[in-house]
Design a protein around this motif. Sequence first.
Motif, PDB file in Angstrom:
ATOM      1  N   VAL A   1     -12.775 -56.976  24.873  1.00  0.00           N
ATOM      2  CA  VAL A   1     -12.308 -56.984  23.797  1.00  0.00           C
ATOM      3  C   VAL A   1     -12.665 -56.428  22.792  1.00  0.00           C
ATOM      4  O   VAL A   1     -12.903 -55.945  21.627  1.00  0.00           O
ATOM      5  CB  VAL A   1     -10.758 -57.547  24.167  1.00  0.00           C
ATOM      6  CG1 VAL A   1     -10.398 -57.120  22.421  1.00  0.00           C
ATOM      7  CG2 VAL A   1     -10.072 -57.643  24.381  1.00  0.00           C
ATOM      8  N   PHE A   2     -13.697 -57.907  22.646  1.00  0.00           N
ATOM      9  CA  PHE A   2     -15.033 -57.297  21.799  1.00  0.00           C
ATOM     10  C   PHE A   2     -15.820 -57.137  21.518  1.00  0.00           C
ATOM     11  O   PHE A   2     -15.618 -56.354  20.487  1.00  0.00           O
ATOM     12  CB  PHE A   2     -15.764 -59.122  21.752  1.00  0.00           C
ATOM     13  CG  PHE A   2     -16.665 -59.539  20.755  1.00  0.00           C
ATOM     14  CD1 PHE A   2     -15.905 -59.927  19.488  1.00  0.00           C
ATOM     15  CD2 PHE A   2     -18.182 -59.506  20.693  1.00  0.00           C
ATOM     16  CE1 PHE A   2     -16.873 -60.376  18.552  1.00  0.00           C
ATOM     17  CE2 PHE A   2     -18.949 -59.500  19.307  1.00  0.00           C
ATOM     18  CZ  PHE A   2     -18.761 -60.253  18.610  1.00  0.00           C
ATOM     19  N   GLY A   3     -16.318 -55.866  22.414  1.00  0.00           N
ATOM     20  CA  GLY A   3     -17.365 -54.923  22.657  1.00  0.00           C
ATOM     21  C   GLY A   3     -16.454 -53.439  22.054  1.00  0.00           C
ATOM     22  O   GLY A   3     -17.450 -52.803  21.312  1.00  0.00           O
ATOM     23  N   LEU A   4     -15.604 -53.992  22.304  1.00  0.00           N
ATOM     24  CA  LEU A   4     -14.234 -52.141  21.924  1.00  0.00           C
ATOM     25  C   LEU A   4     -14.309 -52.652  20.324  1.00  0.00           C
ATOM     26  O   LEU A   4     -14.035 -51.449  19.706  1.00  0.00           O
ATOM     27  CB  LEU A   4     -13.215 -52.573  22.428  1.00  0.00           C
ATOM     28  CG  LEU A   4     -12.826 -51.939  23.781  1.00  0.00           C
ATOM     29  CD1 LEU A   4     -11.589 -51.231  23.916  1.00  0.00           C
ATOM     30  CD2 LEU A   4     -13.250 -50.277  23.760  1.00  0.00           C
ATOM     31  N   SER A   5     -14.092 -53.365  19.749  1.00  0.00           N
ATOM     32  CA  SER A   5     -14.055 -54.138  18.470  1.00  0.00           C
ATOM     33  C   SER A   5     -15.141 -53.198  17.613  1.00  0.00           C
ATOM     34  O   SER A   5     -14.863 -53.410  16.410  1.00  0.00           O
ATOM     35  CB  SER A   5     -13.992 -55.400  18.190  1.00  0.00           C
ATOM     36  OG  SER A   5     -12.269 -55.991  18.828  1.00  0.00           O
ATOM     37  N   VAL A   6     -16.369 -53.815  18.318  1.00  0.00           N
ATOM     38  CA  VAL A   6     -17.669 -53.346  17.712  1.00  0.00           C
ATOM     39  C   VAL A   6     -17.459 -52.458  17.809  1.00  0.00           C
ATOM     40  O   VAL A   6     -18.254 -51.687  16.766  1.00  0.00           O
ATOM     41  CB  VAL A   6     -18.923 -54.117  17.905  1.00  0.00           C
ATOM     42  CG1 VAL A   6     -20.516 -54.019  17.911  1.00  0.00           C
ATOM     43  CG2 VAL A   6     -18.636 -55.743  18.384  1.00  0.00           C
ATOM     44  N   LEU A   7     -17.223 -51.946  18.647  1.00  0.00           N
ATOM     45  CA  LEU A   7     -17.356 -50.052  18.907  1.00  0.00           C
ATOM     46  C   LEU A   7     -16.152 -49.292  17.759  1.00  0.00           C
ATOM     47  O   LEU A   7     -16.984 -48.283  17.530  1.00  0.00           O
ATOM     48  CB  LEU A   7     -17.153 -49.928  20.488  1.00  0.00           C
ATOM     49  CG  LEU A   7     -17.325 -47.971  20.547  1.00  0.00           C
ATOM     50  CD1 LEU A   7     -18.300 -48.161  20.742  1.00  0.00           C
ATOM     51  CD2 LEU A   7     -16.439 -48.027  22.294  1.00  0.00           C
ATOM     52  N   ALA A   8     -15.336 -49.988  17.872  1.00  0.00           N
ATOM     53  CA  ALA A   8     -14.516 -49.713  16.527  1.00  0.00           C
ATOM     54  C   ALA A   8     -14.800 -49.979  15.222  1.00  0.00           C
ATOM     55  O   ALA A   8     -14.508 -48.393  14.128  1.00  0.00           O
ATOM     56  CB  ALA A   8     -13.115 -51.055  16.397  1.00  0.00           C
ATOM     57  N   GLY A   9     -16.295 -49.802  14.967  1.00  0.00           N
ATOM     58  CA  GLY A   9     -16.882 -49.744  13.384  1.00  0.00           C
ATOM     59  C   GLY A   9     -17.924 -48.273  13.325  1.00  0.00           C
ATOM     60  O   GLY A   9     -18.145 -48.600  12.625  1.00  0.00           O
ATOM     61  N   ILE A  10     -17.470 -47.791  14.589  1.00  0.00           N
ATOM     62  CA  ILE A  10     -17.815 -46.222  14.315  1.00  0.00           C
ATOM     63  C   ILE A  10     -17.369 -45.584  13.275  1.00  0.00           C
ATOM     64  O   ILE A  10     -15.881 -44.952  14.457  1.00  0.00           O
ATOM     65  CB  ILE A  10     -18.215 -45.570  15.296  1.00  0.00           C
ATOM     66  CG1 ILE A  10     -18.944 -46.265  15.857  1.00  0.00           C
ATOM     67  CG2 ILE A  10     -19.434 -44.560  14.865  1.00  0.00           C
ATOM     68  CD1 ILE A  10     -19.595 -45.942  17.310  1.00  0.00           C
ATOM     69  N   GLY A  11     -17.132 -45.317  11.921  1.00  0.00           N
ATOM     70  CA  GLY A  11     -16.367 -44.668  10.694  1.00  0.00           C
ATOM     71  C   GLY A  11     -17.420 -43.627  10.203  1.00  0.00           C
ATOM     72  O   GLY A  11     -17.923 -44.169   9.037  1.00  0.00           O
ATOM     73  N   PHE A  12     -17.179 -42.998  11.112  1.00  0.00           N
ATOM     74  CA  PHE A  12     -18.062 -41.407  10.428  1.00  0.00           C
ATOM     75  C   PHE A  12     -16.798 -39.920   9.994  1.00  0.00           C
ATOM     76  O   PHE A  12     -17.144 -39.971   9.086  1.00  0.00           O
ATOM     77  CB  PHE A  12     -18.779 -41.185  11.896  1.00  0.00           C
ATOM     78  CG  PHE A  12     -19.820 -39.973  11.593  1.00  0.00           C
ATOM     79  CD1 PHE A  12     -21.312 -40.277  11.457  1.00  0.00           C
ATOM     80  CD2 PHE A  12     -19.481 -38.624  11.595  1.00  0.00           C
ATOM     81  CE1 PHE A  12     -22.253 -39.504  11.113  1.00  0.00           C
ATOM     82  CE2 PHE A  12     -20.041 -37.603  10.876  1.00  0.00           C
ATOM     83  CZ  PHE A  12     -21.645 -37.900  10.708  1.00  0.00           C
ATOM     84  N   THR A  13     -16.301 -39.347  10.394  1.00  0.00           N
ATOM     85  CA  THR A  13     -16.030 -37.964   9.888  1.00  0.00           C
ATOM     86  C   THR A  13     -14.733 -38.471   8.871  1.00  0.00           C
ATOM     87  O   THR A  13     -14.719 -38.002   7.445  1.00  0.00           O
ATOM     88  CB  THR A  13     -14.587 -37.009  11.455  1.00  0.00           C
ATOM     89  OG1 THR A  13     -16.139 -36.631  12.176  1.00  0.00           O
ATOM     90  CG2 THR A  13     -14.334 -35.790  10.732  1.00  0.00           C
ATOM     91  N   VAL A  14     -13.865 -39.402   9.054  1.00  0.00           N
ATOM     92  CA  VAL A  14     -12.882 -39.721   8.633  1.00  0.00           C
ATOM     93  C   VAL A  14     -13.278 -40.409   7.155  1.00  0.00           C
ATOM     94  O   VAL A  14     -12.716 -40.080   6.184  1.00  0.00           O
ATOM     95  CB  VAL A  14     -11.753 -40.233   8.960  1.00  0.00           C
ATOM     96  CG1 VAL A  14     -10.762 -41.154   8.008  1.00  0.00           C
ATOM     97  CG2 VAL A  14     -11.289 -39.459   9.883  1.00  0.00           C
ATOM     98  N   ALA A  15     -14.508 -41.465   7.209  1.00  0.00           N
ATOM     99  CA  ALA A  15     -14.872 -42.309   6.792  1.00  0.00           C
ATOM    100  C   ALA A  15     -15.855 -41.866   5.234  1.00  0.00           C
ATOM    101  O   ALA A  15     -15.565 -41.908   4.211  1.00  0.00           O
ATOM    102  CB  ALA A  15     -16.030 -43.174   7.462  1.00  0.00           C
TER     103      ALA A  15
END
Length: 437
Positions: free
Chosen positions: A347-361
């Motif tokens: 879950v921690f690994g997915l939480s880090v991956l969720a920090g990829i904020g590209f298009t909408v960001a």
Amino acid sequence: MTAVPPRRPAFLGLLPWRERRAVAEALRTETVGGLVLLVAAAVALVWANSPWSGAYEALRDAHFGIPALGLDLSVGHWISDGLLTVFFLVAGIELKRELVVGELRSPATAALPVIAAVCGMAVPAAFYAFTASAGGGSLDGWAVPMATDIAFALAVLAVISTHLPAALRAFLLTLAVVDDLGAILIIAVFFTADLNLAALGGAFAGLVLFYVLQRLRVRGWWWYVPLGLAIWALMYHGGVHATVAGVAMGLILRTTRDKGEDASPGARTSHLLHPFSAGVAVPLFALCAAGVGISGAALAEVFTGPEPLGVVVGLVLGKIVGVFAGTYLAARFTRARLNPDLAWADVFGLSVLAGIGFTVALLIGELAFPGAEVAERVKAAVLLSSLTATAVAAVLLRRRNSVYRRLYEAETIDADADGIPDIYQRTPATSGTSNVN
């Protein structure tokens, strides 16, 4: 006789077969589109920092359209307000499907990913606000670090060859779907220009007609395409970001099949438009939005300017804290239990991956700082944060890849070659219904 307590549902456990097929189809297209997105972003960065950067800016800022209708826009504007509407239309259909027949259809199953996603939006916004205000910067960019880019994240997984089991990928997809809904609401409420009530009224009337056509089971693209274009144009002139028209139509499209139908209108539309959205619309947006200067001075400003630093802190740290803490607290105080084959490290690994904020960001960054010099620094911060999250997540997830590979292979064994993995023919459904459905 002692009563047997109800069985606690397994969080990140085996998905029902029908849900897994739907998720797999969505993720397959997103993964391919994400790889194209990575290439488009790289081309934009190289082009914008090359001797031909003037040609890049000239192409992005070139105007064309229909001036008589008030639609004489730049190429970049057409892409962010026009083509990206297709992306939000598909997101709206996916959200509707999740709400009607997917993971969000029941409050019990929806609670955990929704809480995780909401925390994953609120905490990065709070981190940005604290960092930017402490440095005397503008709070206008508070929404920039809130969204997760599912296409980019899945492309990263494809590149690092991680065999994530279906439940982990579905959790990431659900996070992104709720993120998209939050981003759409934020764009609609906080990033609107002066409202033109007459145009908005026309757009609303068009959406009502769209709904009536769906209720009457009217079929034929010649009804919906002209009506959709009219709704989009009216929404644009109404002062609300035109992409909101896309998600509104996506939510209206029916996602359940009538008797005798091979697929619902939502499923047919998504099947037709999803490849265009993931493979054309989003990469073209990246090509226009990711072309920022990455000189030493520009990179230094990312860590010295309060606004870009707030974006970095929000995406890299805020997403981890928000998604992981939200997931843990939801699992701690609900009946859900973590799949025993997995660990909280996953879950921690997915939480880090969720920090990829590209298009909408990037889109919200353009809306929050229109025409301002700080917008370029914010874009650079989004790119740098996404790369940082990518690198850290790759290390964490690769360390657990042997576990993922074992679970993935167990999920895909089909010894009798009947098209249905054997695990679905011997394991009771996690949702209380038949897995092979």
